[in-house]
Structures are given as structure tokens and as C-alpha cells.
Write an enzyme that holds these catalytic residues in place. Structure first.
Site, short mmCIF file in Angstrom:
data_model
loop_
_atom_site.label_atom_id
_atom_site.label_comp_id
_atom_site.label_asym_id
_atom_site.label_seq_id
_atom_site.Cartn_x
_atom_site.Cartn_y
_atom_site.Cartn_z
N GLY A 176 0.80 -1.21 0.00
CA GLY A 176 0.00 0.00 0.00
C GLY A 176 0.84 1.26 0.00
CG ASP A 177 3.30 2.83 2.75
OD1 ASP A 177 2.74 3.93 2.67
OD2 ASP A 177 3.35 2.17 3.80
CB ILE A 178 6.15 -0.66 -2.01
CG1 ILE A 178 7.02 -0.69 -0.75
CG2 ILE A 178 6.96 -1.05 -3.23
CD1 ILE A 178 7.54 -2.06 -0.38
#
Length: 397
Positions: A176-178
Site C-alpha cells: 500500500g506504500d511501495i
């Protein structure tokens, strides 16, 4: 640094994982990444794990090393007039600014795209937030904070990840970040290409929610075409079979023999040619209908063999892979041959650090990882000297 982005200067105002991961990619590709940190340092400097120390200077934690390698650090208090002025001087020399502040922060700090473009009209300005900026489509969640797990939940990834009869399961890596960080990098590169032709910069807006929904593209068309809501189905595939994780004598393996030719090859390897001509398994559609029966057949076969025996039988013949943990990967010659495990300096530690390498390879301008993450404000004096020299020589802007 080497790489196709050598000569590109990026002012990195990001923190945590999503933004720093995106600028890490740019650093690996040769860009000069100037990491602007607040007094006391970016938050992930205080996150471990930490290596054994030799008693000298403070060591760099694994989290920070992994996604900030190859960058230069300068401490600026952007809330102070002096820190703001120093940032403006850096912006004059930059090609790109990247930020992932919360809603309204860049306006309060007077460092929005509208403000910085006055100083540098060719500036590419990348913004990454949970739910996007108002100018590109105002979300009802625009002021909500966002984290990896909450974005995985809201954008649908958790709804299709997990066992068929179990609770939702977070995807292991911080996807969800990467993934949003990677999408921001793509946007920055596209805007840089356009700015070279026009001489004008622009702002890029990437929402973590939007990026994750695009990653879950399969569930969008499934619902659109069928009206059915996709649910977790474990390790299998909703429209292909066999495509699964299976138990061996000494661990787990994955098989994906979904095409007709690969199914037939698998049947011959298992010494079960009768499955090829069976009416129940004759084509892809029938095999999906009889998925559970195929799973039972494969389970029985794989449980009688070790992973090494299965590798000998299946490796290179049908899509197959052992379920590796990180110790297995460290022992895998592929990861080392492809420079996907890279040793970098770890000052103050009794051992070097090993971080994940850069998967994008270039034939003429190779990407590199070899430079460690910076100590806090390690390059502050040098960067101020560079900016003064550039201003004196008339090379800014």
C-alpha cells in the site's frame, strides 16, 4: 553515481516508506537525491533493526538504509525563515521536488507547487497522499490520514486476500506504500520527459488509494462483467487452474500449469496421462469447474515428494517454484547473480548491510546501489557550498 538519470537533481521532502521508496528508485537510476530532513532527522531513522555496533558513531537502521541509500542529507527547519530560504535556493537548482506531506501542510509551509514554480518554472513537482489533491478530483476522504494497511483495506486488496473460509489477510510487503511510491516515480519520469521538450514543469498527484485500486484491476472487471463480488480464494486463481500452492514432504511449492500444453506436460511428469483425455479435464473451462478434484490429485502427488525432488521433476518444464523464505533467497544464486542482494557500508557497525537491489537493468548506463544511506545532515555544508557556487556562476534556475 551512474545511471540514465545522472545530472537530474531531486529535492526529496518525503518521509516514512511510500515517498522515500519512490525517490530511492530515482537514486538507483543515477539522480542526485537531496533528502531534506527536519531537525532531529526523518522519523524512520529511529526505526530498527540496528546492527551490532563497534562502539563508534551511531549506526544506520535497516529500515532507513534500505530505502534511503544513495541520497544526500541536509537538515532544514522549513518552519523557520532561514530553513525556507535555504530550500528555495535548493529548488532553484533542482529538476524535481517530491513530497508526501499531509493535507494542507505544503500550503502552511509555503512550499506548494504554485509557490515553488515561481522560483523554478521548469520544476516537476510530485505529490503523494492517501486520497489525492482537490485539483485532480476531490475525494470525500481528502483529509483522512492513510497507512499501508488502511489503504489495502479501502482499495479492495484485503477483500480478495486470504483463505477461502478465513478472515482478510494483509499482503505481506507494504504494498500500500511501495506501489504508490513506484507509480509516483513513473509520473515524475514522464513529466521530466515532457519538461525537456517544453521547458515547463507540472505537478503530479498520486493517491495511495488510486494506485492500489489500479493494482487490483482484476476485481474491477470481474465485478463489471459478472456482477459478482470477488472474495478471498486462498492461493488459487478465480479463472485459471491449476494455479496453487501445494504441500511437499518438507515445505511448500507453487505450480501454475494453466495452459493446455503445460497441463499436458504436468500430467506426463506425474505419470498420469489419463488425465489429459479425461472429459472432466479436457480443456481450461472444464478444469476450472473441477478445480477441487485437481487440487486433491496434485496434493496427493506433491506430498509424497521433497522440494528438491519436485524441483528436479518440474523445474524448467512447467511454471514451478519453491516457497522460499529469506534464508532460502540468500542461498539462491539467482539473487546474487542479478545483484538483487547488495552489500553496502554501515558506518559504526561490525558488519556491512545487505539491502534489496534495483531490478531495472540498463545496458549502457547501469543502475547502482553501492552508496549507503546518509548520516543526518552529512551533506549540509557541501550542499550549501554547491548552491552558492551555482548562484555565483549563474547556473541556477
Amino acid at each position: 553515481m551512474t545511471g540514465p538519470l545522472t545530472g537530474v537533481r531531486v529535492i526529496d521532502l518525503t518521509a516514512a516508506l511510500a515517498g522515500p521508496y519512490g525517490t530511492m528508485i530515482l537514486a538507483d537510476l543515477g539522480a542526485d537525491i537531496i533528502k531534506v530532513e527536519p531537525p532531529g532527522g526523518e522519523v524512520t531513522r529511529r526505526v530498527g533493526p540496528y546492527p551490532p555496533s563497534d562502539g563508534g558513531q551511531q549506526t544506520l537502521g535497516g529500515y532507513f538504509q534500505s530505502i534511503n541509500r544513495g541520497k544526500r542529507s541536509i537538515v532544514l527547519d522549513l518552519k523557520s525563515p532561514e530553513g525556507h530560504a535555504d530550500l528555495m535556493e535548493l529548488v532553484r537548482t533542482a529538476d524535481v521536488v517530491v513530497e508526501n506531506f499531509g493535507p494542507g501542510v505544503v500550503e502552511r509551509l509555503n512550499i506548494s507547487y504554485e509557490e515553488l514554480r515561481k522560483t523554478n518554472p521548469r520544476l516537476v513537482y510530485g505529490s503523494l497522499t492517501g486520497f489525492g489533491a482537490a485539483w485532480s478530483g476531490e475525494s470525500p476522504y481528502i483529509n483522512w490520514p492513510a497507512m499501508d494497511i488502511t489503504i489495502q483495506a479501502m482499495a479492495g486488496a484485503l477483500s480478495i486476500t486470504g483463505t477461502e473460509d478465513g478472515k482478510p489477510v494483509k499482503i505481506g510487503p507494504g504494498i500500500g506504500d511501495i506501489f504508490p511510491g513506484t507509480m509516483l516515480t513513473i509520473g515524475v519520469l514522464a513529466a521530466l520527459w515532457e519538461a525537456q521538450k517544453t521547458g515547463e514543469g507540472q505537478q503530479i498527484d498520486v493517491s495511495m488509494f488510486d494506485a492500489m485500486l489500479s493494482l487490483c484491476e482484476r476485481m474491477v472487471y470481474q465485478y463489471s462483467y459478472t456482477g459478482q463480488v470477488p472474495k478471498p480464494i486462498g492461493n488459487t486463481h478465480p479463472i485459471l487452474t491449476p494455479f496453487d500452492v501445494l504441500e511437499a514432504k518438507d515445505g511448500w511449492i507453487a505450480i501454475a500449469a494453466t495452459t493446455q500444453l503445460r497441463w499436458e506436460a504436468l500430467c506426463r511428469i506425474m505419470e498420469m496421462p489419463e488425465l489429459i483425455t479425461s472429459p472432466r479435464f479436457r480443456d481450461e473451462g472444464r478444469r476450472v469447474e473441477h478445480r477441487s478434484e485437481i487440487r486433491q490429485i496434485l496434493d496427493t502427488w506433491t506430498r509424497a515428494l521433497t522440494r528438491a525432488e519436485l524441483r528436479e521433476k518440474l523445474g524448467g518444464k512447467v511454471p514451478f517454484g519453491p516457497v522460499n523464505d529469506i534464508r532460502d533467497i540468500f542461498e539462491d544464486p539467482h539473487a546474487w547473480a542479478r545483484d538483487m542482494l547488495v552489500e553496502i557500508e554501515n558506518p559504526g557497525a561490525t558488519q556491512t548491510a545487505i539491502v534489496a537491489g534495483q531490478p531495472i537493468k540498463f545496458s549502457r548506463t547501469p543502475s547502482t546501489v553501492g552508496v549507503r544511506a546518509p548520516q543526518l545532515d552529512e551533506h549540509g555544508d557541501a550542499l550549501r557550498t554547491e548552491v552558492r557556487a551555482a548562484s555565483t556562476n549563474g547556473t541556477v534556475g
